[in-house]
Design a protein around this motif. Structure first.
Motif, mmCIF file in Angstrom:
data_model
loop_
_atom_site.group_PDB
_atom_site.id
_atom_site.type_symbol
_atom_site.label_atom_id
_atom_site.label_comp_id
_atom_site.label_asym_id
_atom_site.label_seq_id
_atom_site.Cartn_x
_atom_site.Cartn_y
_atom_site.Cartn_z
ATOM 1 N N PHE A 245 0.829 -1.204 0.000
ATOM 2 C CA PHE A 245 0.000 0.000 0.000
ATOM 3 C C PHE A 245 0.869 1.262 0.000
ATOM 4 C CE2 PHE A 245 -3.904 -2.270 2.032
ATOM 5 C CZ PHE A 245 -4.284 -2.705 0.770
ATOM 6 N N ALA A 246 1.968 1.218 0.768
ATOM 7 C CA ALA A 246 2.835 2.408 0.838
ATOM 8 C C ALA A 246 3.371 2.750 -0.561
ATOM 9 C CB ALA A 246 3.976 2.160 1.814
ATOM 10 N N GLN A 247 3.791 1.704 -1.290
ATOM 11 C CA GLN A 247 4.338 1.963 -2.631
ATOM 12 C C GLN A 247 3.248 2.418 -3.597
ATOM 13 O OE1 GLN A 247 6.948 -0.939 -4.265
ATOM 14 N NE2 GLN A 247 8.262 -0.984 -2.467
ATOM 15 N N LEU A 248 2.067 1.781 -3.499
ATOM 16 C CA LEU A 248 0.965 2.187 -4.393
ATOM 17 C C LEU A 248 0.571 3.638 -4.115
ATOM 18 C CD1 LEU A 248 -1.309 -1.009 -4.420
ATOM 19 C CD2 LEU A 248 0.192 -0.174 -6.255
ATOM 20 N N GLY A 249 0.570 4.017 -2.824
ATOM 21 C CA GLY A 249 0.221 5.395 -2.451
ATOM 22 C C GLY A 249 1.183 6.390 -3.084
ATOM 23 N N ARG A 250 2.478 6.078 -3.020
ATOM 24 C CA ARG A 250 3.462 7.005 -3.623
ATOM 25 C C ARG A 250 3.243 7.108 -5.126
ATOM 26 N NH1 ARG A 250 7.183 5.162 0.098
ATOM 27 N NH2 ARG A 250 8.248 3.774 -1.337
ATOM 28 N N LEU A 251 2.954 5.973 -5.753
ATOM 29 C CA LEU A 251 2.718 5.994 -7.211
ATOM 30 C C LEU A 251 1.468 6.803 -7.555
ATOM 31 C CD1 LEU A 251 3.630 2.276 -7.966
ATOM 32 C CD2 LEU A 251 4.876 4.297 -8.786
ATOM 33 N N MET A 252 0.435 6.713 -6.690
ATOM 34 C CA MET A 252 -0.780 7.517 -6.924
ATOM 35 C C MET A 252 -0.448 9.000 -6.901
ATOM 36 S SD MET A 252 -3.439 5.510 -4.442
ATOM 37 C CE MET A 252 -4.728 6.764 -4.493
ATOM 38 N N ASN A 253 0.387 9.396 -5.911
ATOM 39 C CA ASN A 253 0.707 10.822 -5.796
ATOM 40 C C ASN A 253 1.487 11.319 -7.012
ATOM 41 O OD1 ASN A 253 -0.608 10.821 -3.371
ATOM 42 N ND2 ASN A 253 1.246 10.615 -2.128
ATOM 43 N N ILE A 254 2.397 10.491 -7.507
ATOM 44 C CA ILE A 254 3.156 10.888 -8.700
ATOM 45 C C ILE A 254 2.204 10.986 -9.893
ATOM 46 C CG2 ILE A 254 5.060 10.290 -10.253
ATOM 47 C CD1 ILE A 254 6.245 8.607 -7.911
ATOM 48 N N ASN A 255 1.309 9.999 -10.019
ATOM 49 C CA ASN A 255 0.355 9.995 -11.143
ATOM 50 C C ASN A 255 -0.536 11.246 -11.089
ATOM 51 O OD1 ASN A 255 -1.606 7.252 -12.629
ATOM 52 N ND2 ASN A 255 -1.267 9.315 -13.339
ATOM 53 N N HIS A 256 -0.947 11.623 -9.862
ATOM 54 C CA HIS A 256 -1.780 12.830 -9.746
ATOM 55 C C HIS A 256 -1.029 14.068 -10.241
ATOM 56 C CE1 HIS A 256 -4.821 15.597 -8.427
ATOM 57 N NE2 HIS A 256 -3.852 16.341 -7.930
ATOM 58 N N GLY A 257 0.257 14.171 -9.851
ATOM 59 C CA GLY A 257 1.065 15.323 -10.277
ATOM 60 C C GLY A 257 1.132 15.409 -11.794
ATOM 61 N N LEU A 258 1.266 14.262 -12.442
ATOM 62 C CA LEU A 258 1.372 14.264 -13.906
ATOM 63 C C LEU A 258 0.020 14.596 -14.560
ATOM 64 C CD1 LEU A 258 3.747 11.202 -14.411
ATOM 65 C CD2 LEU A 258 4.324 13.627 -14.487
ATOM 66 N N LEU A 259 -1.078 14.130 -13.955
ATOM 67 C CA LEU A 259 -2.404 14.501 -14.485
ATOM 68 C C LEU A 259 -2.614 16.006 -14.352
ATOM 69 C CD1 LEU A 259 -4.460 11.483 -13.110
ATOM 70 C CD2 LEU A 259 -4.232 12.091 -15.531
ATOM 71 N N ASP A 260 -2.143 16.558 -13.222
ATOM 72 C CA ASP A 260 -2.221 18.005 -13.027
ATOM 73 C C ASP A 260 -1.415 18.691 -14.133
ATOM 74 O OD1 ASP A 260 -2.886 20.385 -11.873
ATOM 75 O OD2 ASP A 260 -1.663 20.136 -10.073
ATOM 76 N N ALA A 261 -0.241 18.127 -14.438
ATOM 77 C CA ALA A 261 0.600 18.704 -15.498
ATOM 78 C C ALA A 261 -0.125 18.697 -16.840
ATOM 79 C CB ALA A 261 1.918 17.933 -15.597
ATOM 80 N N LEU A 262 -0.963 17.705 -17.070
ATOM 81 C CA LEU A 262 -1.722 17.657 -18.339
ATOM 82 C C LEU A 262 -2.877 18.659 -18.339
ATOM 83 C CD1 LEU A 262 -2.110 13.853 -19.223
ATOM 84 C CD2 LEU A 262 -0.452 15.495 -20.123
ATOM 85 N N GLY A 263 -3.171 19.224 -17.180
ATOM 86 C CA GLY A 263 -4.217 20.263 -17.116
ATOM 87 C C GLY A 263 -5.612 19.752 -16.844
ATOM 88 N N VAL A 264 -5.737 18.510 -16.321
ATOM 89 C CA VAL A 264 -7.091 17.972 -16.123
ATOM 90 C C VAL A 264 -7.555 18.056 -14.657
ATOM 91 C CG1 VAL A 264 -6.922 16.477 -18.139
ATOM 92 C CG2 VAL A 264 -6.339 15.538 -15.891
ATOM 93 N N SER A 265 -6.695 18.634 -13.785
ATOM 94 C CA SER A 265 -7.168 18.817 -12.412
ATOM 95 C C SER A 265 -7.926 20.141 -12.317
ATOM 96 C CB SER A 265 -5.998 18.791 -11.429
ATOM 97 O OG SER A 265 -6.507 18.670 -10.104
ATOM 98 N N THR A 266 -8.616 20.336 -11.211
ATOM 99 C CA THR A 266 -9.270 21.616 -10.938
ATOM 100 C C THR A 266 -8.895 21.996 -9.508
ATOM 101 O OG1 THR A 266 -11.241 20.585 -10.000
ATOM 102 C CG2 THR A 266 -11.288 21.026 -12.376
ATOM 103 N N LYS A 267 -9.213 23.235 -9.141
ATOM 104 C CA LYS A 267 -8.902 23.701 -7.775
ATOM 105 C C LYS A 267 -9.566 22.759 -6.767
ATOM 106 C CE LYS A 267 -9.341 27.935 -5.001
ATOM 107 N NZ LYS A 267 -10.534 27.762 -4.162
#
Ligand SMILES: Nc1ncnc2c1ncn2[C@@H]1O[C@H](COP(=O)(O)OP(=O)(O)O)[C@@H](O)[C@H]1O
Ligand SMILES: C[C@@](O)(CCOP(=O)(O)O)CC(=O)O
Ligand SMILES: [Mg+2]
Length: 334
Positions: A245-267
């Motif tokens: 779970f610890a490793q999956l959690g870190r991977l989720m956070n990295i994936n979120h950062g990259l989705l944000d970089a693509l511009g699909v996140s919102t405030k």
């Protein structure tokens, strides 16, 4: 004869958007469902009763003899295009063009929230109508037809949503091929922003940035693909649960950062993601196309604290379970 079919929502654990570019992704069906009744009618028409679709914003225009209904999603008829295309596709497969079919839909899945409501409604409709017309299709074949429906309506679709909705469980998916991953109970909390995003528009927006600067976006997509491969290794490893779970959690956070970089996140999405992490989630990211919709958090120790934090940040938490079952024929009445 009347047939009732149901199909589940999904979360994308890793790899949304990059999966449209042929990179792998991991998704799981969850226990929210769309239900579709199908029966024949006498007038040869396709009739769609969408009982509880929550479409934001309604405008009615009167022009001469015509009345047009528009919503924030576009024209009312367009909102029902996944269902219409699903019925037409099955009628064609069954050589039953022109046969009158009425479908009636009820759904537990919020629309445009990244939980795959479009795929679930397409898959459940194909399931019900194909049984009504006497077509024998496997769930896998129905997933492929669901992919065709998404391609027809959205212009682009990886096919991961209709596949996982049709077959259920956890899957690793790449370019139309899937593999079931070992089932595990995931201690997750889904947080809904309450606003919606259109997958068609978000996928087109990412495509626009990709075409404008492929040398910048391609490495982001490649990194997302690497996250998915790493996540698959972790999921199938014999590491103990805490480490996994610890490793999956870190991977989720990295994936979120990259989705944000693509511009699909919102405030709001970012606020829910950070609120969940501060409350002790070991990972949190957008799920689905973004632009509103949902995030999910991995919270083995403290699901209820994370749910409270999501509420305080203005979201609606949903504690859901992974669904082993995909498309289901619920009832066949004479
Ligand atoms: N219950 C439903 N009845 C009819 N159409 C639906 C239903 N649920 C979803 N849809 C269709 O799916 C669209 C939303 O799909 P999409 O933008 O891909 O978001 P998501 O799949 O994340 O919910 C809606 O605009 C509508 O066309
Ligand atoms: C953005 C994408 O990767 C997932 C879209 O999921 P949803 O429609 O937002 O539930 C598109 C796709 O895979 O076809
Ligand atoms: Mg969708």
């Amino acid at each position: 004869m009347r047939v009732l079919a149901s199909a589940p929502a999904k979360i994308i654990l890793f790899g949304e958007h990059s999966v449209v570019y042929g990179k792998p992704a991991i998704a799981a069906a969850i226990d929210l469902r769309t239900y579709v009744w199908a029966e024949f009618n006498e007038n040869g028409a396709i009739k769609i009763e969408a009982k509880d679709i929550r479409v934001p914003g309604l405008t009615v225009s009167f022009s001469e003899d015509e009345i047009y209904f528009e919503s924030d999603y576009g024209k009312a008829a367009e909102v029902l295009s996944y269902v219409r295309q699903a019925i037409e596709l099955v009628r064609k497969e069954a050589d039953a063009n022109g046969k009158g079919i009425t479908v009636s839909i009820t759904s537990q899945i919020p629309v445009g929230a990244g939980l795959g409501s479009s795929a679930a409604v397409a898959v459940a409709t194909i399931g019900a109508v194909s049984r009504l017309l006497g077509l024998e299709l496997s769930n896998e074949e129905i997933g492929k037809l669901g992919h065709k429906v998404e391609l027809l309506v959205q212009g682009a679709s990886s096919g991961i949503d209709p596949t996982v909705s049709a077959i259920g469980g956890f899957i690793h998916y790449e370019k139309g091929n899937f593999e079931h991953l070992p089932f595990m109970e995931l201690p997750i909390v889904v947080g809904y922003t309450g606003s919606s995003g259109s997958t068609k528009e978000l996928v087109a927006m990412v495509r626009g940035t990709y075409e404008e600067m492929p040398e910048v976006i391609e490495p982001v997509l490649v990194a997302m693909g690497k996250i998915v491969e790493k996540a698959r290794d972790v999921i199938t490893s014999d590491l103990d649960e805490e480490l996994r779970f610890a490793q999956l959690g870190r991977l989720m956070n990295i994936n979120h950062g990259l989705l944000d970089a693509l511009g699909v996140s919102t405030k709001k999405l970012s606020e829910l993601v950070y609120a969940a992490r501060v409350a002790g989630a070991i990972g949190a990211k957008i799920t689905g196309a973004g632009g509103g919709g949902c995030m999910y958090a991995l919270a083995p120790e403290n699901q209820s604290e994370v749910a409270t934090a999501i509420t305080i940040a203005g979201g609606t938490p949903m504690i859901t379970r992974i669904s082993r079952e995909g498309l289901r024929i619920e009832e066949v009445l004479p």
